[in-house]
Design an enzyme around this catalytic site. Structure first.
Site, PDB file in Angstrom:
ATOM      1  N   SER A   1       0.831  -1.269  -0.403  1.00 54.54           N
ATOM      2  CA  SER A   1       0.294   0.009   0.180  1.00 54.54           C
ATOM      3  C   SER A   1       0.858   1.373   0.009  1.00 54.54           C
ATOM      4  O   SER A   1       1.916   1.360  -0.729  1.00 54.54           O
ATOM      5  CB  SER A   1      -0.913  -0.176   0.766  1.00 54.54           C
ATOM      6  OG  SER A   1      -1.588   0.958   1.240  1.00 54.54           O
TER       7      SER A   1
ATOM      8  N   HIS B   1      -7.774  -5.339  -0.490  1.00 52.74           N
ATOM      9  CA  HIS B   1      -6.585  -4.870  -0.304  1.00 52.74           C
ATOM     10  C   HIS B   1      -5.678  -5.461   1.469  1.00 52.74           C
ATOM     11  O   HIS B   1      -4.282  -5.211   1.014  1.00 52.74           O
ATOM     12  CB  HIS B   1      -7.091  -2.914   0.086  1.00 52.74           C
ATOM     13  CG  HIS B   1      -5.940  -2.048   0.296  1.00 52.74           C
ATOM     14  ND1 HIS B   1      -4.686  -1.895  -1.244  1.00 52.74           N
ATOM     15  CD2 HIS B   1      -5.018  -1.838   0.796  1.00 52.74           C
ATOM     16  CE1 HIS B   1      -3.892  -1.016  -0.900  1.00 52.74           C
ATOM     17  NE2 HIS B   1      -3.441  -1.117   1.135  1.00 52.74           N
TER      18      HIS B   1
END
Length: 415
Positions: A172, A378
């Site tokens: 990320s 994610h």
């Protein structure tokens, strides 16, 4: 439930303005907590403290196999640095109960594994002449982490291990730090071997996260930016209660509700999260960060470019000598091996189109790795039950192959 969460999320800026640093995070997440996690998993750790050029104290960790004495670890063991994302810390790689986390897989394969931390998070709340109650302490975005924290971490590790370069894995915003560093300080290209970027956040245009609803408000510079930005994101206790984080710290909390909260906050529904992880996840996440980091991400979404922080026309003129923030120069990135970009169709923060834009911007310097699993979100790049098959295995293959190439080159050189 989704509507309620979005409404709650939209109240965050208002509450931040009203409370800023009051009632800061009450959790007790200590070095001992991380050490206990690692030791219960059958490993040991070392911690190292140092300061950045602008005075921020950083702590990073090194994981070792508990059956291997420190003195017997091969000095030739290749180094791997793992870097967390926004609202996270080194805890992300060693959550209690994780099956086959990447950090331990790397250690088991004989790699010298280090876990990085960025300023302001759980392990880095100190400064040479400020405290976290000073607004100026929080006056940084991911730009400062990429240009000051990350190079300091890399230089410290390379100095400690006497290696000229290392392997890098970012998740990320941890990927963003790497892209920022190499765009601004290209001399660091030579200090990276491979770069495995899990859900890379550079272009964030086509995502479907609820956070996109805030981009029109928070992605445009206003007089509120400094007032809001100079504060600890997720620090005020009332925000933690409002979003349900405090409730979910208990092992008796409703797992379905807490899973929903995590999915809304962390980039989409996951079909691969073991609910038994939730108490430890919420006891360590979200870690504090500067609100400027979130604002900077909102700016990327709003402007549809990979830009430095927008301080407004006057602030930009003072900082950049132009009225608009400059784009990061991705053409400066020239790694030894192609950068590996990992993505899925179910990540609400980073879409396939965003990855395609990034790959195009980096020309032939990347290869892509598509995770072809339904509802792989994610958080799954680090916490999925299938992480060994879809993340660890290809990461290890990339690193192992690079090491073979480098060893062959070294043998040729010394003949």
């Amino acid at each position: 439930m989704r509507t309620i969460f979005v409404v709650s999320l939209s109240l965050v800026p208002i509450i931040l303005i009203a409370l800023r640093l009051q009632h800061e995070d009450s959790r007790v997440t200590t070095f001992k907590a991380q050490a206990d996690r690692i030791q219960r998993a059958g490993y040991s750790y070392e911690s190292y403290d140092f300061y950045t050029e602008d005075g921020y104290g950083l702590t990073i960790f090194r994981i070792r196999n508990s059956t291997t004495a420190t003195s017997t670890l091969s000095p030739m063991a290749p180094v791997v640095l793992l870097m967390h994302g926004l609202g996270s810390s080194s805890d992300v790689w060693v959550i209690e109960g994780l099956s086959n986390p990447l950090a331990y897989d790397l250690v088991n394969q004989g790699y010298d594994v280090w876990l990085g931390n960025s300023r302001g998070n759980t392990y880095c709340k100190r400064h040479s002449n400020m405290s976290t109650s000073d607004r100026q302490f929080w006056s940084f975005s991911f730009h400062e982490i990429g240009t000051m924290d990350l190079p300091k971490i890399i230089d410290f590790i390379l100095g400690e291990t006497q290696h000229p370069s290392l392997h890098y894995v970012g998740h990320s915003l941890g990927t963003t730090f790497g892209f920022v560093l190499l765009s601004v300080r290209p001399e660091y290209n030579s200090k990276f071997k491979t770069m495995n970027m899990l859900s890379p956040c550079v272009y964030m245009i086509h995502g479907s996260s609820p956070a996109r609803h805030l981009a029109g408000l928070l992605g445009v510079h206003s007089s509120l930016n400094t007032y809001m930005g100079d504060s600890a994101l997720f620090g005020p206790l009332i925000i933690r209660h409002l979003l349900g984080f405090e409730m979910c710290r208990s092992k008796y909390a409703n797992a379905k509700v807490c899973s929903f909260i995590l999915f809304r906050l962390s980039g989409g529904y996951s079909a691969y999260l073991n609910e038994s992880l939730l108490p430890d996840i919420f006891n360590s996440h979200p870690a504090t960060a500067s609100t400027h980091q979130l604002l900077h991400l909102m700016q990327l979404h709003h402007n549809k470019k990979f830009l430095q922080y927008d301080y407004g026309p006057e602030g930009n003129q003072r900082r950049y000598n132009q009225s608009t923030p400059p784009e990061y120069n991705l053409s400066n990135i020239s790694p030894r091996f192609p950068i590996r970009l990992y993505y899925s169709d179910y990540d609400e923060y980073v879409s396939e189109k965003d990855i395609a834009m990034l790959s195009l911007s980096l020309a032939n310097k990347t290869t892509t790795h598509f995770i072809d699993l339904k509802y792989f979100a994610h958080i799954d790049f680090v916490w999925a039950t299938k992480v060994k098959e879809v993340i660890n295995r290809p990461v290890l293959e990339i690193i192992n192959e690079a090491e073979k190439v480098l060893q062959k080159e070294n043998q040729t050189t010394f003949k």
